[in-house]
Design an enzyme around this catalytic site. Structure first.
Site: not given
Length: 513
Positions: A382, A333-336, A330
């Site tokens: 989050r 590179g640390w959520d989706r 994404c």
């Protein structure tokens, strides 16, 4: 280069037992989630406050990988390569069985891989380089951030200083330059050729052919400037030899709406008409024929349909007959990215195709620890914003229990044996709402125990699932959610007694704080 094999990774555990000392209790999900919900993982902090807990989590991951794979470790001590990647980056070489070694023996030299990683890391946002994380049929499934823009390349030091712990939308404005202005200012038009050239060499060395870009933007724009780029809009078409798939997927901010709707993903549709959304879905036709999906309707799909269809696409890519690997990314590179990496790992495991010796509790631990925590997902941030993409990942598993999500070939599925005689119901890690709780979210009140499902039969009494759980406000780890009679489970769940009526492949992670 520390080329540590899987056997070496577990040597320390055996030495304590042989010396007469009692073996240390393996870290459990409670300890993992306690640390995860306390702070974001940073490689440089591994030996500091709370370092012993982090070290236990890291060692546990190495031990779980070592159950089924021979691997090497690429050292990332103090975050020397990437501050938000694991200190011990695992490179899976082949499955431990001799048959698998003969069939899919790795052609990658770890020393050369490490060199390419060091040379290519500047090419991607926050230095989050292309990293292989899953090995399936000899193919590497990789993750990374998107391509870095000029602002980051020239302002790396200031960028890391101000934003090393920022959110997915925190972008450096210390270098107020666009890609075009940067080229004129620097006079070095070959910089992208050099930096992205190493990125391409790394991709080719890992035999990656397919690049799946989850960004809803062509380039991330902040304060009126392009702060990142992506392969699909590389002006020099350096990535033309790869098969590029633009599969736009909502960012973590969208999952605030998911929470506000009482965690109902059904009917929740992303607003594709927002000004910053300029990346249309683009998939080569030859990859879509066998999926029977009307991709032209993607803007009408709700969150469940979109995630299901994208997962089907990713599974079809890794299960193709060629030897090509896959990259998923994404922006940072640390959520989706961990969402889909985790779903891939769990789905392939459920089919008995990877991590074949791991029990449900163990594969759950591995994917939470390695795919989410050690790769820098900011659970604390989050949760504070209500962007519960981490909860969605595991809650979503109830939507992929059918055979249409199986990567098994029909002729192979018939002969798939049960692992160690099958799993008991207590082996399946699932979370449900506490009777006094109002939601099944990460923001609710839970405790860590194993409870029998209301619809299950032949189940023993409830028992503690983790001695490392919190004492005052522990996590809850239970089973529930009966299936309709017509529902068919796959993989290890197929061997559960009464699984067709009383169980669902649902691993929900709930916040105890």
């Amino acid at each position: 280069m520390a080329g540590a094999r899987a056997a070496a990774a577990t040597a320390s555990a055996g030495s304590s037992a042989s010396s007469g000392n009692p073996p240390r209790q393996e870290p459990g999900l409670g300890e993992l989630l306690e640390e995860f919900s306390r702070t974001q993982y940073r490689a440089k902090d591994g030996s500091g406050t709370g370092g012993s807990k982090v070290e236990r989590i890291e060692k546990r991951c190495l031990e779980l990988f070592g159950r089924d794979y021979c691997f090497s470790v690429i050292p990332n001590t103090n975050g020397d390569i990437c501050g938000h990647y694991p200190r011990h980056i695992v490179f899976l070489e082949y499955e431990s069985s001799e048959k698998e070694k003969d069939t899919f023996e790795s052609t990658v030299q770890v020393s050369k891989l490490q060199d390419l990683i060091h040379r290519s890391k500047m090419a991607r946002c926050r230095g989050r380089f292309v990293c292989p994380v899953i090995l399936f049929k000899g193919k590497h499934i990789c993750r990374s951030a998107t391509l870095a823009g000029w602002g980051e390349l020239y302002g790396r030091s200031g960028y890391n200083y101000f934003f090393s712990g920022g959110t997915d939308d925190a972008w450096a404005d210390a270098e107020d330059v666009t890609e075009e202005d940067g080229a004129l200012r620097s006079g070095d038009t070959h910089l992208f050729d050099k930096v992205r050239g190493y990125d391409i060499k790394l991709l080719r060395y890992l035999s990656v052919k397919y690049i799946c870009d989850l960004m809803v933007e062509n380039k991330k724009v902040k304060f009126g400037m392009n702060v990142t780029s992506s392969e699909k809009v590389d002006k020099a078409q350096r990535y033309a030899d790869f098969t590029l798939l633009s599969i736009p997927y909502p960012g973590c901010e969208f999952f605030k709406e998911y929470k506000d709707r009482d965690y109902m993903a059904e009917g929740l549709i992303f607003n594709w008409k927002q000004d910053y959304v300029d990346a249309p879905l683009s998939i080569p036709d030859f990859l879509t024929h066998s999926l029977n999906i009307d991709w032209s309707q993607y803007q009408c799909w709700d969150l469940v349909q979109q995630t299901q269809n994208y997962l089907k696409l990713l599974l079809s890519l890794v299960n193709s007959d060629d030897d090509s690997g896959l990259l998923v990314h994404c922006i940072s590179g640390w959520d989706r990215t961990p969402l889909f990496i985790s779903l891939l790992r769990l789905s392939l495991w459920a089919d008995g195709l990877i991590h074949t010796s791991l029990k449900p509790a163990e594969i759950l631990y591995l994917t939470v620890a390695y795919d989410w925590f050690l790769f820098g997902h900011m659970l604390v941030d989050r949760l504070s914003k209500g962007e519960e993409i981490f909860f969605f990942c595991f809650n979503f598993l109830k939507h992929i229990t059918s055979e249409e999500f199986s990567a098994l070939k029909t002729q192979r599925r018939k002969s798939l044996p049960a692992r160690d005689g099958g799993f008991t119901l207590e082996d399946i890690c699932m979370l449900r709402r506490k009777d006094r709780g109002s939601t099944t979210s990460l923001g609710s009140d839970f405790s860590l125990v194993m409870e029998s499902s209301p619809g299950a039969t032949g189940i023993g009494p409830s028992r503690s699932a983790d001695s490392g759980s919190l004492e005052e406000e522990p996590l809850i780890l239970t089973t529930e959610c009966p299936l309709e009679p017509a529902t068919t489970l796959r993989g290890p769940l197929a061997f559960l007694p009464g699984a067709g009526r009383s169980q669902v492949f649902q691993l929900l992670i709930l916040k105890p704080f």
